[in-house]
Each structure stands twice: as structure tokens, then as C-alpha cells.
Design an enzyme around this catalytic site. Structure first.
Site, PDB file in Angstrom:
ATOM      1  N   ASP A 169       0.871  -1.173   0.000  1.00  0.00           N
ATOM      2  CA  ASP A 169       0.000   0.000   0.000  1.00  0.00           C
ATOM      3  C   ASP A 169       0.904   1.218   0.000  1.00  0.00           C
ATOM      4  OD1 ASP A 169      -1.711   2.140   0.606  1.00  0.00           O
ATOM      5  OD2 ASP A 169      -3.112   0.829   1.663  1.00  0.00           O
ATOM      6  N   CYS A 228     -12.124  -9.425  -3.553  1.00  0.00           N
ATOM      7  CA  CYS A 228     -13.426  -8.990  -3.035  1.00  0.00           C
ATOM      8  C   CYS A 228     -13.461  -7.461  -3.034  1.00  0.00           C
ATOM      9  CB  CYS A 228     -13.637  -9.510  -1.611  1.00  0.00           C
ATOM     10  SG  CYS A 228     -13.838 -11.281  -1.537  1.00  0.00           S
ATOM     11  N   ARG A 230     -12.888  -4.806  -6.266  1.00  0.00           N
ATOM     12  CA  ARG A 230     -13.620  -4.335  -7.424  1.00  0.00           C
ATOM     13  C   ARG A 230     -13.212  -5.101  -8.670  1.00  0.00           C
ATOM     14  NH1 ARG A 230     -16.971  -2.952  -5.001  1.00  0.00           N
ATOM     15  NH2 ARG A 230     -18.051  -0.971  -4.811  1.00  0.00           N
ATOM     16  N   ASP A 254     -15.222 -12.249  -6.185  1.00  0.00           N
ATOM     17  CA  ASP A 254     -16.565 -11.791  -5.802  1.00  0.00           C
ATOM     18  C   ASP A 254     -17.062 -10.676  -6.717  1.00  0.00           C
ATOM     19  OD1 ASP A 254     -18.847 -11.610  -4.025  1.00  0.00           O
ATOM     20  OD2 ASP A 254     -17.978  -9.750  -3.246  1.00  0.00           O
ATOM     21  N   GLU A 259     -20.823  -6.516 -14.313  1.00  0.00           N
ATOM     22  CA  GLU A 259     -21.748  -7.248 -13.424  1.00  0.00           C
ATOM     23  C   GLU A 259     -23.171  -7.037 -13.917  1.00  0.00           C
ATOM     24  OE1 GLU A 259     -20.981  -6.307  -9.300  1.00  0.00           O
ATOM     25  OE2 GLU A 259     -18.882  -6.870  -9.482  1.00  0.00           O
ATOM     26  N   HIS A 279     -20.891 -10.862  -6.103  1.00  0.00           N
ATOM     27  CA  HIS A 279     -20.733  -9.589  -5.377  1.00  0.00           C
ATOM     28  C   HIS A 279     -21.467  -9.644  -4.025  1.00  0.00           C
ATOM     29  CE1 HIS A 279     -19.819  -5.060  -6.009  1.00  0.00           C
ATOM     30  NE2 HIS A 279     -19.739  -5.382  -4.724  1.00  0.00           N
ATOM     31  N   GLY A 281     -19.779  -9.511  -0.999  1.00  0.00           N
ATOM     32  CA  GLY A 281     -18.905  -9.050   0.097  1.00  0.00           C
ATOM     33  C   GLY A 281     -19.654  -8.326   1.205  1.00  0.00           C
ATOM     34  N   ALA A 282     -20.638  -7.505   0.818  1.00  0.00           N
ATOM     35  CA  ALA A 282     -21.334  -6.696   1.822  1.00  0.00           C
ATOM     36  C   ALA A 282     -22.649  -7.335   2.240  1.00  0.00           C
ATOM     37  CB  ALA A 282     -21.611  -5.311   1.257  1.00  0.00           C
TER      38      ALA A 282
HETATM   39  N1  LIG Z   1     -17.176  -6.967  -2.424  1.00  0.00           N
HETATM   40  C1  LIG Z   1     -17.905  -6.075  -1.779  1.00  0.00           C
HETATM   41  O1  LIG Z   1     -19.107  -6.219  -1.652  1.00  0.00           O
HETATM   42  C2  LIG Z   1     -17.249  -4.900  -1.155  1.00  0.00           C
HETATM   43  C3  LIG Z   1     -16.173  -4.309  -1.761  1.00  0.00           C
HETATM   44  N2  LIG Z   1     -15.593  -3.205  -1.190  1.00  0.00           N
HETATM   45  C4  LIG Z   1     -14.441  -2.626  -1.874  1.00  0.00           C
HETATM   46  O2  LIG Z   1     -13.259  -2.892  -1.111  1.00  0.00           O
HETATM   47  C5  LIG Z   1     -12.279  -1.913  -1.413  1.00  0.00           C
HETATM   48  C6  LIG Z   1     -11.558  -1.465  -0.158  1.00  0.00           C
HETATM   49  O3  LIG Z   1     -12.462  -0.849   0.749  1.00  0.00           O
HETATM   50  P1  LIG Z   1     -11.958  -0.154   2.121  1.00  0.00           P
HETATM   51  O4  LIG Z   1     -10.940  -0.991   2.778  1.00  0.00           O
HETATM   52  O5  LIG Z   1     -13.180   0.237   2.853  1.00  0.00           O
HETATM   53  O6  LIG Z   1     -11.269   1.144   1.535  1.00  0.00           O
HETATM   54  P2  LIG Z   1     -10.155   2.058   2.225  1.00  0.00           P
HETATM   55  O7  LIG Z   1     -10.249   3.346   1.498  1.00  0.00           O
HETATM   56  O8  LIG Z   1     -10.276   2.049   3.700  1.00  0.00           O
HETATM   57  O9  LIG Z   1      -8.786   1.323   1.830  1.00  0.00           O
HETATM   58  C7  LIG Z   1      -8.282   1.284   0.523  1.00  0.00           C
HETATM   59  C8  LIG Z   1      -6.762   1.211   0.636  1.00  0.00           C
HETATM   60  O10 LIG Z   1      -6.218   1.060  -0.675  1.00  0.00           O
HETATM   61  C9  LIG Z   1      -4.997   1.806  -0.720  1.00  0.00           C
HETATM   62  N3  LIG Z   1      -4.681   2.080  -2.114  1.00  0.00           N
HETATM   63  C10 LIG Z   1      -5.185   3.040  -2.940  1.00  0.00           C
HETATM   64  N4  LIG Z   1      -4.623   2.945  -4.152  1.00  0.00           N
HETATM   65  C11 LIG Z   1      -3.740   1.905  -4.090  1.00  0.00           C
HETATM   66  C12 LIG Z   1      -2.857   1.317  -5.029  1.00  0.00           C
HETATM   67  N5  LIG Z   1      -2.766   1.791  -6.273  1.00  0.00           N
HETATM   68  N6  LIG Z   1      -2.099   0.265  -4.633  1.00  0.00           N
HETATM   69  C13 LIG Z   1      -2.184  -0.232  -3.366  1.00  0.00           C
HETATM   70  N7  LIG Z   1      -2.994   0.303  -2.419  1.00  0.00           N
HETATM   71  C14 LIG Z   1      -3.773   1.355  -2.795  1.00  0.00           C
HETATM   72  C15 LIG Z   1      -5.292   3.047   0.086  1.00  0.00           C
HETATM   73  O11 LIG Z   1      -4.096   3.637   0.585  1.00  0.00           O
HETATM   74  C16 LIG Z   1      -6.129   2.481   1.221  1.00  0.00           C
HETATM   75  O12 LIG Z   1      -5.325   2.185   2.341  1.00  0.00           O
HETATM   76  C17 LIG Z   1     -13.021  -0.809  -2.161  1.00  0.00           C
HETATM   77  O13 LIG Z   1     -12.777  -0.958  -3.542  1.00  0.00           O
HETATM   78  C18 LIG Z   1     -14.477  -1.108  -1.899  1.00  0.00           C
HETATM   79  O14 LIG Z   1     -15.315  -0.599  -2.876  1.00  0.00           O
HETATM   80  C19 LIG Z   1     -16.020  -2.696  -0.007  1.00  0.00           C
HETATM   81  C20 LIG Z   1     -17.086  -3.261   0.649  1.00  0.00           C
HETATM   82  C21 LIG Z   1     -17.804  -4.394   0.108  1.00  0.00           C
HETATM   83  O1  LIG Z   2     -24.013  -2.987  -2.192  1.00  0.00           O
HETATM   84  C1  LIG Z   2     -23.353  -4.018  -2.169  1.00  0.00           C
HETATM   85  O2  LIG Z   2     -23.783  -5.090  -1.830  1.00  0.00           O
HETATM   86  C2  LIG Z   2     -21.893  -3.934  -2.621  1.00  0.00           C
HETATM   87  C3  LIG Z   2     -21.042  -3.270  -1.613  1.00  0.00           C
HETATM   88  C4  LIG Z   2     -19.777  -2.777  -2.178  1.00  0.00           C
HETATM   89  O3  LIG Z   2     -19.246  -3.284  -3.132  1.00  0.00           O
HETATM   90  C5  LIG Z   2     -19.170  -1.594  -1.559  1.00  0.00           C
HETATM   91  O4  LIG Z   2     -19.641  -1.172  -0.501  1.00  0.00           O
HETATM   92  O5  LIG Z   2     -18.212  -1.044  -2.138  1.00  0.00           O
END
Ligand SMILES: NC(=O)C1=CN([C@@H]2O[C@H](COP(=O)(O)OP(=O)(O)OC[C@H]3O[C@@H](n4cnc5c(N)ncnc54)[C@H](O)[C@@H]3O)[C@@H](O)[C@H]2O)C=CC1
Ligand SMILES: O=C(O)CCC(=O)C(=O)O
Length: 527
Positions: A169, A228, A230, A254, A259, A279, A281-282
Site C-alpha cells: 500500500d 473482493c 472491485r 466476488d 456485473e 458480489h 462481500g457486503a
Molecule cells: N465486495 C464487496 O461487496 C465490497 C467491496 N468493497 C471494496 O473494497 C475496497 C476497499 O475498501 P476499504 O478498505 O473500505 O477502503 P479504504 O479506502 O479504507 O482502503 C483502501 C486502501 O487502498 C490503498 N490504495 C489506494 N490505491 C492503491 C494502489 N494503487 N495500490 C495499493 N494500495 C492502494 C489506500 O491507501 C487504502 O489504504 C473498495 O474498492 C471497496 O469498494 C467494499 C465493501 C464491500
Molecule cells: O451494495 C453491495 O452489496 C456492494 C457493496 C460494495 O461493493 C461496496 O460497498 O463497495
């Protein structure tokens, strides 16, 4: 009564909150055309990841005041279009953190123990104990790409399971990684040494296909990868091929570039070494209540004329005096973004000095704006005026605010210094007239330039011919110069050159510029 359209499935707890102040229409599964057709009737739109809020929908939303994303990622909303139209976009930055981290963990374990295939086999009437010999995660190395909220939670859980942790990171300090028990390394080393790799980064132009065929080729043949975060961060065709050819042991995915996942996606034909979920994860009861309440409360507040706590595109917490401060907030954000790029991603120290009239004002919003700018390269639209200080603290960035009312070069000015991977750098800026922002010094060399989208900064020896050489280098890469200025303290001493460019700098050009005799350093900056 205001009207709210809920266009994705949202927990009832959110609907109940919205119903206190608005007429709520739940209408899911609408096409983009249908949304464009009805959105003009609504004051607020509440979505999850299913609805793509395009520019066309936003432009048709003439009464829209707020778009609420019940989740983290706002990559399904055209945020710049919403900002231009004055629509607040809010999200729920933490409501589903645990759910997403636990899903990644579940994916890692089910992949390691062949749970999906074993389940299908037993349900098909078979009893194939020898077919499903798994592997343990204990003492294996987990490489976490993105040590933000989800990555950090996962680190704690994986550590408790006896895993060794690597993290990549570029925006996290070594101290923060140490606290989490992670060794901070470059991506290549993480790919080479990890038994499991899990992605927790946002989708941005920089992370699109970050994990491509070449990066996948660094993995051990026994290693497995989990996404999990994007879709689009992994090149799906390259991933399918790597698994089919036995170059890596497996994957658990995921999220997808498109999608729902297309019927003919190569991922569907990989066979048993891939686990696919739609998808999810949430998708826990707890997370859905959390995000629904978090976002519905913000929509309710904005409809009542109150600020939103997690606005991703406009400041939400400041009192009426914000109007006076607005140009300085813009200045602070621009300078924060600039100094973070000059100092390199991993900034561990930021000093914000308020000068002149600004020194007698409320300083905190300006410091927060500088931090928002500083973190914007890492966090994009997820950093806002509310969470910038917490995000900086979590990243181990030391922030110092100082004031000097006696500096009166301009009515009010701002001086930022930051220490990062590329050393310590300083920038100063001022607001001219009502709202014109100027960069007035770089590394203490005086300049007077307006910030522009694409810029090049050099540190060089002030000597004949050097400006011409840089000009021709840029010309040879077909980059057009909009303006150029040199700042120096003494003739033929050190100097900085600031160029505003019409085009982004292509890869490789910095290496060529650094070969020009007299050039000491060169930095590309995108504001
Ligand atoms: N599958 C799902 O349903 C879900 C997916 N997500 C996704 O998970 C991801 C992470 O979410 P959070 O941890 O809440 O975000 P966050 O913003 O807390 O953490 C993201 C991290 O990525 C780092 N970062 C940014 N660009 C980078 C790069 N080029 N290389 C390496 N690290 C880099 C940042 O410094 C930060 O520490 C997001 O894309 C979010 O949309 C979140 C919730 C549910
Ligand atoms: O709404 C959802 O279930 C997807 C959540 C998600 O990908 C996110 O919060 O970034």
C-alpha cells in the site's frame, strides 16, 4: 413532501428512516433509460452497487439534492457530474467493512478446502474423501494489497490464524503496517512470496488491470488470489488463463469487470480451481442494516437542510462562514495534492502554516482540506472533510498546524511542507482577488503559477540552454506546453522550473528529462 427513489434492495431500517421525512418509492431493476425517464420527480436517490448512476441520469435529475450509496465504493456514480450539478454524494465508509473482510476470509478458506466442490459432490450423492485434500493457511503468507479499513481488519483476523503477513500500500506508513503485524513491501515481492494474495483497493485509473498477466506470472504455482474489492483490478482473461495453465493454484472472485458476470466470461469455464460469488462481500444482515441506516440518516438530514457526515464530494460540516473560507479550502486541497505528489506517496509528516490574515481565522477546516488533498491520490473520492483527519491518523501521518500572521506577501497564504518517500518538499500558495488560486513557491523557490491539470516540476542548475532542452524533450513526446516559469534565488544557482502542460506526460519521459545535463530532479503532477 420530498420524494426519495430507492433503486436497489435496501434494508427496511433505511426505508423507515427515510419515511420520517419523505415519500419513499422502492423501484428496483430499472434500466438506465427508465431511470432517466423518472428521476426528475425525485429529491434523493438511494442505491447499492446494482444501479449505475450515469451522467445522463444525473443531468435528468433536476430536483436531485443527494445520491446515497449504501456501501463504500462510489465507482458506480459519476461523482464529477453530480458535483457539477451540486448534488451531494454520500456513502457508508465503514458499515460493511467487517462483512467484506469476513467474505475474503471465507473465500480463502473455502478455496483451500474445496468447500464448494465438496458440497456439490455430497449433494450429488457421492462420498469422495480422497478427492478433496486441502491445504492449511496456518504459517502460510498472506499478501494484502491495500491496507485500508477492510485490509486492516483482515490482517488482524489472519494474524490470529497464524498467517505471516505482507502488505502493499503505497499510501500507508511503515509504522501503521508494523502495528498491524504486516511487512510493507513492493507489489512484485508480495506477488512472489505470498501463498495467498487478497485485494482491498479502490478501482481507479491506476488500479485498473493492476493484476495483469505479467504480475500474475510472478506468483508461485501453489499460490491463490482473492478479489473482493472491485472487478477490473484483475485482468479476468489473464487470470482464467493462469489457472487453466496451472501457473497459479486458484482464485476466489466476488467482483467482476461487468456485473452481472457475462454468460461467456472465461472465468465460468476455469473449472474447480476457482470460487465465484455474485458480489456478496457486503451481503450480511448486519452490514445491510448498518449501511442502510448510515445512508438513510444522511439523506434525511440533507433533505432537512442539515449537513451530511460522509459526503464524498462537498464539505458537510462547516458553519455558514464556509463561504469566506471556500477559496482557501480549495487552495489547501490543491497544495495538499501537489505536495503529496512531490514528496512521494507515503507521507509521514505534514506541516500546514497559515500565514497573514489566514493565521487569524478558523484554521481547522483549512488543515482538513490540506489533508483531504494530501490523501486524495490514495483514497480518491472516499476521503472527505469529515474523515480526512481520521484517515491521516490511521496512516500514521503526523500533522502540525502553525501560524504566522506577520507574513504579509499576500492577504492570506498557506505554506505546506511534507516528508515522504521522495524526501521533504514545500509549497506555498495564495488566493488572489475573490478566488484565484496561485502557487507562489516550490521548495522555497519563488514562482507565480496557476495550478493546472497536468504539470511538470524540475529542480535544476540555472544555466543557458536548459529550458530549450526540456522544451524539445516534451516536443519529441508530442506534449504541448501551456506555460512555463523558472523560480530562482540567485543567478546561475539552483532553480525550479514549473510547466503547465496541455497533455498528460507519457511513460518514460521523466527518465529522458533526468538525463538532461543540469537537471537534478523532475516530478510529474496531476491536479
Ligand atoms: N465486495 C464487496 O461487496 C465490497 C467491496 N468493497 C471494496 O473494497 C475496497 C476497499 O475498501 P476499504 O478498505 O473500505 O477502503 P479504504 O479506502 O479504507 O482502503 C483502501 C486502501 O487502498 C490503498 N490504495 C489506494 N490505491 C492503491 C494502489 N494503487 N495500490 C495499493 N494500495 C492502494 C489506500 O491507501 C487504502 O489504504 C473498495 O474498492 C471497496 O469498494 C467494499 C465493501 C464491500
Ligand atoms: O451494495 C453491495 O452489496 C456492494 C457493496 C460494495 O461493493 C461496496 O460497498 O463497495
Amino acid at each position: 413532501m420530498p420524494k426519495v427513489l430507492v433503486s436497489d434492495p435496501i434494508d427496511q431500517a433505511g426505508i423507515d428512516i427515510l419515511s420520517q421525512v419523505a415519500q419513499v418509492d422502492v423501484n428496483t431493476g430499472l434500466s438506465a433509460e427508465q431511470l432517466v425517464g423518472i428521476i426528475a420527480d425525485y429529491d434523493a436517490l438511494m442505491i447499492r452497487s446494482g444501479t449505475q448512476v450515469t451522467k445522463e441520469i444525473i443531468e435528468a435529475g433536476n430536483s436531485l439534492k443527494i445520491i446515497g450509496r449504501a456501501g463504500v465504493g462510489v465507482d458506480n456514480v459519476d461523482v464529477p457530474a453530480a458535483t457539477r450539478k451540486g448534488i451531494v454524494v454520500v456513502n457508508s465508509p465503514e458499515g460493511n467493512t467487517i462483512a467484506a473482510a469476513e467474505h475474503a476470509l471465507a473465500m480463502m478458506l473455502s478455496m483451500s478446502r474445496h468447500i464448494p466442490e465438496a458440497n456439490a459432490s455430497v449433494k450429488a450423492g457421492k462420498w469422495e474423501r480422497n478427492r478433496f485434500i486441502g491445504v492449511e493457511v496456518y504459517k502460510k503468507t498472506l499478501g494484502i494489497v491495500g491496507l485500508g479499513k477492510i485490509g486492516s481488519h483482515l490482517a488482524a483476523a489472519a494474524k490470529a490464524m497464524g498467517m505471516k503477513l505482507l502488505a502493499y500500500d503505497p499510501f500507508i506508513s511503515t509504522e501503521r503496517a508494523d502495528q498491524l503485524g504486516c511487512r510493507l513491501v513492493e507489489l512484485e515481492l508480495l506477488m512472489r512470496e505470498s501463498d495467498y494474495i487478497t485485494l482491498h483497493i479502490p478501482k481507479t485509473p491506476e488500479t485498473l488491470h493492476l493484476i495483469n498477466a505479467e504480475v500474475l506470472s510472478k506468483m508461485k504455482p501453489t499460490a491463490r488470489i482473492i478479489n473482493c474489492a472491485r472487478g477490473g483490478i484483475i485482468d479476468e482473461a489473464a487470470l482464467a488463463e493462469a489457472i487453466k495453465e496451472g501457473k497459479i493454484a486458484g482464485a476466489a472472485i466476488d467482483v467482476y469487470e461487468h456485473e452481472p458476470l457475462e454468460a461467456d466470461s472465461p472465468l465460468r469455464t476455469v473449472g474447480q480451481n476457482i470460487v465465484l460469488t455474485p458480489h456478496l462481500g457486503a451481503s450480511t444482515a448486519e452490514a445491510q442494516v448498518n449501511v442502510a441506516i448510515d445512508v438513510a440518516e444522511q439523506i434525511r438530514d440533507v433533505l432537512l437542510g442539515l449537513p451530511a457526515r460522509s459526503a464524498v464530494n462537498i464539505p458537510g460540516i462547516f458553519p455558514d462562514s464556509i463561504e469566506k473560507l471556500k477559496p482557501y479550502l480549495q487552495l489547501a486541497e490543491t497544495l495538499g495534492n501537489l505536495v503529496s505528489q512531490l514528496a512521494g506517496g507515503r507521507v509521514d509528516y505534514l506541516n500546514v502554516q497559515l500565514q497573514g490574515e489566514l493565521a487569524t481565522n478558523q484554521g481547522q477546516p483549512v488543515v482538513v482540506a490540506a489533508l483531504k488533498g494530501l490523501l486524495s491520490q490514495a483514497l480518491r473520492e472516499r476521503v472527505n472533510y469529515v474523515n480526512a483527519s481520521i484517515e491521516a491518523k490511521e496512516r500514521g501521518i503526523r500533522v502540525v498546524e502553525t501560524r504566522d500572521a506577520s507574513i504579509r506577501d499576500y492577504t492570506g497564504s498557506l505554506h505546506l511542507s511534507a516528508k515522504g518517500t521522495l524526501g521533504e518538499h514545500t509549497v506555498t500558495g495564495a488566493v488572489l482577488g475573490e478566488s484565484e488560486i496561485r502557487i507562489t513557491s516550490v521548495d522555497d523557490f519563488p514562482v507565480n503559477v496557476s495550478p493546472t491539470h497536468h504539470m511538470l516540476f524540475t529542480l535544476h542548475r540555472d544555466m543557458p540552454g536548459i529550458i530549450g532542452k526540456i522544451g524539445s524533450q516534451l516536443g519529441s513526446f508530442n506534449v504541448n506546453i501551456a506555460s512555463m516559469q523558472v523560480g530562482r534565488k540567485i543567478v546561475r544557482g539552483d532553480a525550479v522550473m514549473v510547466l503547465s502542460l496541455d497533455d498528460p506526460l507519457p511513460e518514460g519521459i521523466l527518465a529522458e528529462i533526468l538525463k538532461v545535463p543540469g537537471i537534478r530532479d523532475a516530478y510529474t503532477v496531476n491536479l
